[in-house]
Design a protein around this motif. Structure first.
Motif, mmCIF file in Angstrom:
data_model
loop_
_atom_site.group_PDB
_atom_site.id
_atom_site.type_symbol
_atom_site.label_atom_id
_atom_site.label_comp_id
_atom_site.label_asym_id
_atom_site.label_seq_id
_atom_site.Cartn_x
_atom_site.Cartn_y
_atom_site.Cartn_z
ATOM 1 N N GLY A 122 5.619 51.925 18.309
ATOM 2 C CA GLY A 122 5.169 50.872 19.227
ATOM 3 C C GLY A 122 3.773 51.168 19.760
ATOM 4 N N PHE A 123 3.370 50.375 20.728
ATOM 5 C CA PHE A 123 2.002 50.463 21.261
ATOM 6 C C PHE A 123 1.736 51.826 21.922
ATOM 7 C CE2 PHE A 123 -0.481 49.232 25.246
ATOM 8 C CZ PHE A 123 -1.709 49.488 24.678
ATOM 9 N N ILE A 124 2.531 52.179 22.929
ATOM 10 C CA ILE A 124 2.275 53.432 23.653
ATOM 11 C C ILE A 124 2.764 54.630 22.838
ATOM 12 C CG2 ILE A 124 2.726 54.724 25.778
ATOM 13 C CD1 ILE A 124 3.172 52.006 27.184
ATOM 14 N N ASP B 94 12.407 55.448 15.223
ATOM 15 C CA ASP B 94 12.098 54.070 15.608
ATOM 16 C C ASP B 94 12.888 53.113 14.724
ATOM 17 O OD1 ASP B 94 9.313 52.769 17.143
ATOM 18 O OD2 ASP B 94 10.524 51.474 15.846
ATOM 19 N N LYS B 95 13.386 52.062 15.343
ATOM 20 C CA LYS B 95 14.164 51.051 14.609
ATOM 21 C C LYS B 95 13.262 50.125 13.799
ATOM 22 C CE LYS B 95 17.382 47.272 15.750
ATOM 23 N NZ LYS B 95 18.029 46.553 16.860
ATOM 24 N N THR C 103 11.568 47.352 15.102
ATOM 25 C CA THR C 103 11.752 45.942 15.466
ATOM 26 C C THR C 103 10.422 45.246 15.189
ATOM 27 O OG1 THR C 103 10.914 46.200 17.714
ATOM 28 C CG2 THR C 103 13.280 46.634 17.364
ATOM 29 N N ASP D 79 18.168 53.377 14.894
ATOM 30 C CA ASP D 79 18.381 52.636 16.141
ATOM 31 C C ASP D 79 18.906 53.622 17.179
ATOM 32 O OD1 ASP D 79 19.370 50.989 18.164
ATOM 33 O OD2 ASP D 79 20.103 49.467 16.770
ATOM 34 N N ILE D 80 18.338 53.642 18.384
ATOM 35 C CA ILE D 80 18.841 54.573 19.413
ATOM 36 C C ILE D 80 20.272 54.236 19.841
ATOM 37 C CG2 ILE D 80 16.628 55.369 20.345
ATOM 38 C CD1 ILE D 80 17.127 53.317 22.686
ATOM 39 N N LEU E 202 10.577 56.428 24.502
ATOM 40 C CA LEU E 202 9.792 55.206 24.741
ATOM 41 C C LEU E 202 10.405 53.978 24.095
ATOM 42 C CD1 LEU E 202 7.513 57.717 24.301
ATOM 43 C CD2 LEU E 202 6.056 55.878 25.087
ATOM 44 N N SER F 14 10.258 45.410 25.294
ATOM 45 C CA SER F 14 9.267 45.592 26.362
ATOM 46 C C SER F 14 8.568 44.323 26.841
ATOM 47 C CB SER F 14 8.199 46.590 25.890
ATOM 48 O OG SER F 14 7.388 46.007 24.886
ATOM 49 N N THR G 64 19.339 47.613 23.933
ATOM 50 C CA THR G 64 18.459 48.761 23.655
ATOM 51 C C THR G 64 18.121 49.538 24.925
ATOM 52 O OG1 THR G 64 17.484 47.955 21.615
ATOM 53 C CG2 THR G 64 16.083 49.359 22.974
ATOM 54 N N SER H 18 9.134 54.925 31.790
ATOM 55 C CA SER H 18 9.515 53.651 32.381
ATOM 56 C C SER H 18 8.297 52.936 32.970
ATOM 57 C CB SER H 18 10.611 53.871 33.427
ATOM 58 O OG SER H 18 11.147 52.625 33.820
ATOM 59 N N TYR I 128 13.913 42.158 31.850
ATOM 60 C CA TYR I 128 13.258 43.380 31.338
ATOM 61 C C TYR I 128 13.256 44.475 32.392
ATOM 62 C CZ TYR I 128 9.390 46.621 30.470
ATOM 63 O OH TYR I 128 8.628 47.758 30.334
ATOM 64 N N LYS J 229 15.191 48.146 32.567
ATOM 65 C CA LYS J 229 14.494 49.431 32.677
ATOM 66 C C LYS J 229 14.973 50.174 33.939
ATOM 67 C CE LYS J 229 11.659 51.012 30.456
ATOM 68 N NZ LYS J 229 11.670 51.869 29.235
ATOM 69 N N CYS K 8 4.865 53.761 34.825
ATOM 70 C CA CYS K 8 3.429 53.493 34.727
ATOM 71 C C CYS K 8 3.127 52.011 34.844
ATOM 72 C CB CYS K 8 2.870 54.042 33.420
ATOM 73 S SG CYS K 8 3.397 53.083 32.030
ATOM 74 N N ASN L 115 -0.340 48.863 30.507
ATOM 75 C CA ASN L 115 -1.240 49.548 29.574
ATOM 76 C C ASN L 115 -2.046 48.540 28.775
ATOM 77 O OD1 ASN L 115 0.037 52.701 28.451
ATOM 78 N ND2 ASN L 115 0.542 51.710 30.367
HETATM 79 P P1 NAD Z 1 6.491 48.336 22.313
HETATM 80 O O1 NAD Z 1 7.324 47.102 22.450
HETATM 81 O O2 NAD Z 1 5.090 48.216 21.793
HETATM 82 O O3 NAD Z 1 7.231 49.389 21.375
HETATM 83 C C1 NAD Z 1 8.593 49.651 21.455
HETATM 84 C C2 NAD Z 1 9.002 50.443 20.220
HETATM 85 O O4 NAD Z 1 10.417 50.723 20.334
HETATM 86 C C3 NAD Z 1 8.810 49.693 18.899
HETATM 87 O O5 NAD Z 1 8.206 50.539 17.945
HETATM 88 C C4 NAD Z 1 10.226 49.318 18.480
HETATM 89 O O6 NAD Z 1 10.402 49.234 17.069
HETATM 90 C C5 NAD Z 1 11.036 50.454 19.084
HETATM 91 N N1 NAD Z 1 12.434 50.076 19.353
HETATM 92 C C6 NAD Z 1 12.872 48.953 19.983
HETATM 93 N N2 NAD Z 1 14.222 48.962 20.020
HETATM 94 C C7 NAD Z 1 14.635 50.101 19.430
HETATM 95 C C8 NAD Z 1 15.900 50.679 19.187
HETATM 96 N N3 NAD Z 1 17.038 50.072 19.533
HETATM 97 N N4 NAD Z 1 15.963 51.891 18.567
HETATM 98 C C9 NAD Z 1 14.806 52.525 18.190
HETATM 99 N N5 NAD Z 1 13.582 52.001 18.376
HETATM 100 C C10 NAD Z 1 13.486 50.824 18.996
HETATM 101 O O7 NAD Z 1 6.503 49.010 23.745
HETATM 102 P P2 NAD Z 1 5.351 49.812 24.499
HETATM 103 O O8 NAD Z 1 4.459 48.854 25.170
HETATM 104 O O9 NAD Z 1 4.788 50.836 23.591
HETATM 105 O O10 NAD Z 1 6.219 50.526 25.636
HETATM 106 C C11 NAD Z 1 6.817 51.799 25.420
HETATM 107 C C12 NAD Z 1 7.629 52.190 26.634
HETATM 108 O O11 NAD Z 1 6.785 52.203 27.787
HETATM 109 C C13 NAD Z 1 8.747 51.200 26.949
HETATM 110 O O12 NAD Z 1 9.869 51.933 27.355
HETATM 111 C C14 NAD Z 1 8.199 50.352 28.079
HETATM 112 O O13 NAD Z 1 9.246 49.908 28.915
HETATM 113 C C15 NAD Z 1 7.307 51.343 28.791
HETATM 114 N N6 NAD Z 1 6.166 50.731 29.504
HETATM 115 C C16 NAD Z 1 5.254 49.951 28.856
HETATM 116 C C17 NAD Z 1 4.181 49.430 29.562
HETATM 117 C C18 NAD Z 1 3.111 48.585 28.893
HETATM 118 O O14 NAD Z 1 2.191 48.131 29.573
HETATM 119 N N7 NAD Z 1 3.154 48.377 27.583
HETATM 120 C C19 NAD Z 1 4.035 49.676 30.916
HETATM 121 C C20 NAD Z 1 4.984 50.477 31.536
HETATM 122 C C21 NAD Z 1 6.030 51.025 30.812
#
Ligand code: NAD
Length: 357
Positions: free
Chosen positions: A10-12, A32-33, A35, A58-59, A80, A84, A99, A132, A159, A163, A186, A189
């Motif tokens: 994912g992104f972060i 990572d699943k 998605t 899948d977690i 992570l 999201s 999830t 989180s 959402y 969380k 946080c 992002n």
């Molecule tokens: P994202 O949606 O870009 O990535 C999520 C990743 O999780 C993806 O690669 C997806 O394939 C994987 N995933 C989803 N369901 C799954 C499952 N059941 N089993 C395994 N993998 C699975 O999210 P992000 O923006 O990178 O955020 C990462 C974490 O940081 C999240 O927990 C989010 O709540 C938290 N967060 C994000 C932000 C933000 O601004 N993006 C801010 C605060 C907290």
């Protein structure tokens, strides 16, 4: 150190994986699943490293999670993986409950079983780091209030409620079972490799295509923006130096109204891409106000003084420098986002990345 990183496509998660492989000697196993939000192209810069491994799982699948733990024997787990996107949680909350809550429970349970059978030294060093959001605190209405680590939880959306549930589970596994956990919350992002459903990449790509820039309500909502690479460094600092059982808030000290973020993107594009799509005089003419999101939180702002004071982390990017880098990245990496927009990133991944590498 061997890091098991859930949601690493994912992104972060991908920013964290790139940081660990490029800036440290540690190994990473991404679980990572894949998605719609998971993208192996975001991990391409580290794919050749023999310290990077990928497992598609899948977690929520307990045997698969147990197998990865037993095979890779991680020293720490950084969690992570999540659904999201707030808008998607309003349209279809079920995946978020599954999830974010059931998945986190499944992972915690598997980690506890794994942790219990480690030898004394490894057991003491083990950490479960739950990543989180500040959205668990609800929203702020005063101009000067800030979320601290002791602000009561008051989530507004499916959402943020999911969380919040996962945060409670993680703390319960520490208090009840002694699992050595760390929690970070946080703010919003932004940065490279951000899926174009989120505000900043959506606005950049719509503007480049001459499409409307949809802004919720009057765009008065305030978010505290954190550059994703600053966040990755903060997460690594917490997992290596944080005190067990503690929570750390992470923020960028960059409070901006949504409408000002969109105007800043337009101004940067005026400078960097002066040749506009046909019929567009100024990028900001594309701004279009749309009906507000139900339950939309007004303001988030983080007090990040604990992580700064106790662990010495501070953000390196201001909003101006981080936003410029982000816009430039999207201009220089059209292949990445075009594959997302046309869906080919999902087809391509079916042919690769299914193995443990
Ligand atoms: P994202 O949606 O870009 O990535 C999520 C990743 O999780 C993806 O690669 C997806 O394939 C994987 N995933 C989803 N369901 C799954 C499952 N059941 N089993 C395994 N993998 C699975 O999210 P992000 O923006 O990178 O955020 C990462 C974490 O940081 C999240 O927990 C989010 O709540 C938290 N967060 C994000 C932000 C933000 O601004 N993006 C801010 C605060 C907290």
């Amino acid at each position: 150190m061997k890091v098991l990183l859930t949601g690493g496509a994912g992104f972060i998660g991908s920013a964290l994986c790139r940081y660990i492989i490029q800036a440290t000697q540690d190994s990473v196993v991404v679980l990572d699943k894949l998605t719609y939000a998971g993208n192996l192209k975001s991990l391409a810069p580290v794919a050749a490293s023999d310290r990077y491994h990928f497992v598609q799982a899948d977690i929520c699948n307990a045997p698969a999670v147990q197998q990865v733990l037993n095979e890779f024997q991680p020293d720490v787990v950084m969690h992570l993986a999540a659904e999201s996107h707030v808008d998607r949680s309003i349209d279809g909350p079920a995946a978020f409950i599954q999830t974010n809550i059931v998945g986190t429970y499944t992972l915690l349970d598997a980690c506890r079983a794994y942790w219990l059978q480690l030898d004394t030294e490894k057991k003491q060093a083990f950490r479960f780091h739950h990543i989180s959001t500040d959205e668990v605190y609800g929203d702020l209405h005063g101009t000067y209030d800030l979320f601290t680590e002791t602000t009561p939880y008051e989530p507004s959306s499916p959402y943020s409620a999911s969380k919040a549930s996962s945060d409670h589970l993680v703390r319960a596994w520490h208090r009840t079972f002694g699992l050595p956990v760390l929690v970070t919350n946080c703010s919003n992002n932004y940065g490279p490799y951000h899926f174009p459903e989120k505000l900043i990449p959506l606005m950049i790509l719509n503007a480049l295509a001459g499409k409307p820039l949809p802004v919720y309500g009057k765009g008065e909502q305030i978010r505290d923006w954190l550059y994703v690479e600053d966040h990755a460094r903060a997460l690594y600092t917490v997992v290596t130096q944080g005190a067990v059982g503690q929570t750390y808030n992470i923020g960028g000290h960059n409070e901006k109204k949504n409408i000002d973020v969109v105007r800043s993107i337009c101004a940067l594009l005026e400078e960097l891409v002066p040749e506009k799509p046909a019929g567009v005089k100024q990028y900001s003419d594309l701004i279009s106000y749309v009906t507000d999101r139900p339950g939309h939180d007004f303001r988030y702002a983080i007090d990040a003084s604990k992580i700064e004071r106790e662990l010495g982390w501070t953000p390196e990017e201001s909003f101006d420098t981080g936003l410029r880098k982000t816009v430039q990245w999207y201009l220089q990496n059209k292949g990445w986002w075009q594959a997302v927009l046309n869906g080919s990133y999902q087809l391509e991944r079916l042919g690769q990345g299914m193995t443990n590498k």
